[in-house]
Design a protein around this motif. Sequence first.
Motif, short mmCIF file in Angstrom:
data_model
loop_
_atom_site.label_atom_id
_atom_site.label_comp_id
_atom_site.label_asym_id
_atom_site.label_seq_id
_atom_site.Cartn_x
_atom_site.Cartn_y
_atom_site.Cartn_z
N ASP A 14 0.83 -1.20 0.00
CA ASP A 14 0.00 0.00 0.00
C ASP A 14 0.87 1.25 0.00
O ASP A 14 0.59 2.20 -0.72
N THR A 15 1.94 1.24 0.78
CA THR A 15 2.82 2.40 0.88
C THR A 15 3.43 2.71 -0.48
O THR A 15 3.47 3.88 -0.90
N MET A 16 3.90 1.70 -1.18
CA MET A 16 4.51 1.91 -2.50
C MET A 16 3.49 2.44 -3.50
O MET A 16 3.77 3.38 -4.26
N ILE A 17 2.31 1.86 -3.49
CA ILE A 17 1.25 2.28 -4.42
C ILE A 17 0.84 3.72 -4.12
O ILE A 17 0.74 4.56 -5.03
N TYR A 51 -4.15 -5.78 -7.48
CA TYR A 51 -5.58 -5.53 -7.56
C TYR A 51 -6.28 -5.80 -6.23
O TYR A 51 -7.28 -5.15 -5.93
N SER A 52 -5.75 -6.70 -5.43
CA SER A 52 -6.28 -6.88 -4.07
C SER A 52 -6.03 -5.63 -3.24
O SER A 52 -6.88 -5.20 -2.46
N ALA A 53 -4.85 -5.03 -3.41
CA ALA A 53 -4.51 -3.79 -2.69
C ALA A 53 -5.43 -2.66 -3.13
O ALA A 53 -5.93 -1.91 -2.29
N PHE A 54 -5.69 -2.55 -4.44
CA PHE A 54 -6.61 -1.52 -4.92
C PHE A 54 -7.99 -1.68 -4.27
O PHE A 54 -8.57 -0.72 -3.79
N ALA A 55 -8.50 -2.91 -4.27
CA ALA A 55 -9.83 -3.17 -3.71
C ALA A 55 -9.88 -2.81 -2.23
O ALA A 55 -10.81 -2.15 -1.75
N ARG A 56 -8.87 -3.24 -1.49
CA ARG A 56 -8.81 -2.97 -0.05
C ARG A 56 -8.71 -1.47 0.22
O ARG A 56 -9.41 -0.93 1.06
N MET A 57 -7.82 -0.80 -0.52
CA MET A 57 -7.63 0.63 -0.29
C MET A 57 -8.85 1.44 -0.71
O MET A 57 -9.16 2.45 -0.09
N GLU A 58 -9.55 0.99 -1.73
CA GLU A 58 -10.76 1.70 -2.14
C GLU A 58 -11.86 1.51 -1.09
O GLU A 58 -12.54 2.47 -0.71
N THR A 59 -11.97 0.30 -0.56
CA THR A 59 -12.94 0.03 0.50
C THR A 59 -12.65 0.88 1.74
O THR A 59 -13.56 1.40 2.38
N ASN A 60 -11.37 1.07 2.04
CA ASN A 60 -10.96 1.87 3.21
C ASN A 60 -10.97 3.37 2.94
O ASN A 60 -10.70 4.16 3.85
N GLY A 61 -11.22 3.76 1.71
CA GLY A 61 -11.28 5.18 1.38
C GLY A 61 -9.94 5.84 1.12
O GLY A 61 -9.84 7.06 1.10
N ASP A 83 -7.56 12.25 0.49
CA ASP A 83 -6.96 12.86 1.68
C ASP A 83 -6.73 11.80 2.76
O ASP A 83 -5.70 11.79 3.43
N LYS A 84 -7.69 10.91 2.91
CA LYS A 84 -7.54 9.82 3.88
C LYS A 84 -6.35 8.94 3.51
O LYS A 84 -5.60 8.48 4.37
N GLY A 85 -6.14 8.73 2.22
CA GLY A 85 -5.00 7.96 1.74
C GLY A 85 -3.68 8.65 2.01
O GLY A 85 -2.68 8.01 2.35
N ARG A 86 -3.66 9.97 1.88
CA ARG A 86 -2.44 10.74 2.20
C ARG A 86 -2.08 10.57 3.68
O ARG A 86 -0.91 10.40 4.02
N ASN A 87 -3.09 10.64 4.54
CA ASN A 87 -2.84 10.45 5.98
C ASN A 87 -2.36 9.03 6.28
O ASN A 87 -1.44 8.84 7.08
N TYR A 88 -2.97 8.05 5.62
CA TYR A 88 -2.56 6.66 5.81
C TYR A 88 -1.12 6.46 5.34
O TYR A 88 -0.33 5.78 5.99
N TYR A 89 -0.77 7.08 4.22
CA TYR A 89 0.60 7.00 3.70
C TYR A 89 1.59 7.54 4.73
O TYR A 89 2.62 6.91 5.01
N LYS A 90 1.29 8.68 5.33
CA LYS A 90 2.17 9.26 6.35
C LYS A 90 2.32 8.32 7.54
O LYS A 90 3.42 8.14 8.07
N GLU A 91 1.21 7.70 7.97
CA GLU A 91 1.26 6.74 9.08
C GLU A 91 2.14 5.54 8.73
O GLU A 91 2.93 5.08 9.56
#
Length: 109
Positions: A14-17, A51-61, A83-91
């Motif tokens: 997820d971090t790389m994507i 594609y599993s990562a895409f599905a999971r990350m889309e579900t999580n927003g 924006d939620k993804g940007r915060n998750y990336y920082k975490e």
Amino acid sequence: MITISSDVIRGYNDTMILYLLLQNDSYGYELSRNIREVSEEKYIIKETTLYSAFARMETNGYVESYSKNAENGKRRTYYRITDKGRNYYKEKCEEWNLTKEVIEKFIAK
């Protein structure tokens, strides 16, 4: 050449994507190719993993998908970071730094 095991890196796909999506919106094959290039061929993400990562990350927003016609007229699904993804990336970056700090204590020098 040593390559990275998918078991070792699984938690950081997820971090790389998300890192690549911070640069610009993209689609699966392009992201896969970019991961391969940035890692200097040391990590090749499997299509099912991506594609599993895409599905999971889309579900999580963390990402949103949308369709767009490519230059060749073929319709592709693109992904963009939220924006939620940007915060998750920082975490995840903070988590990586802590993980690296701990693991380095157990690596012979």
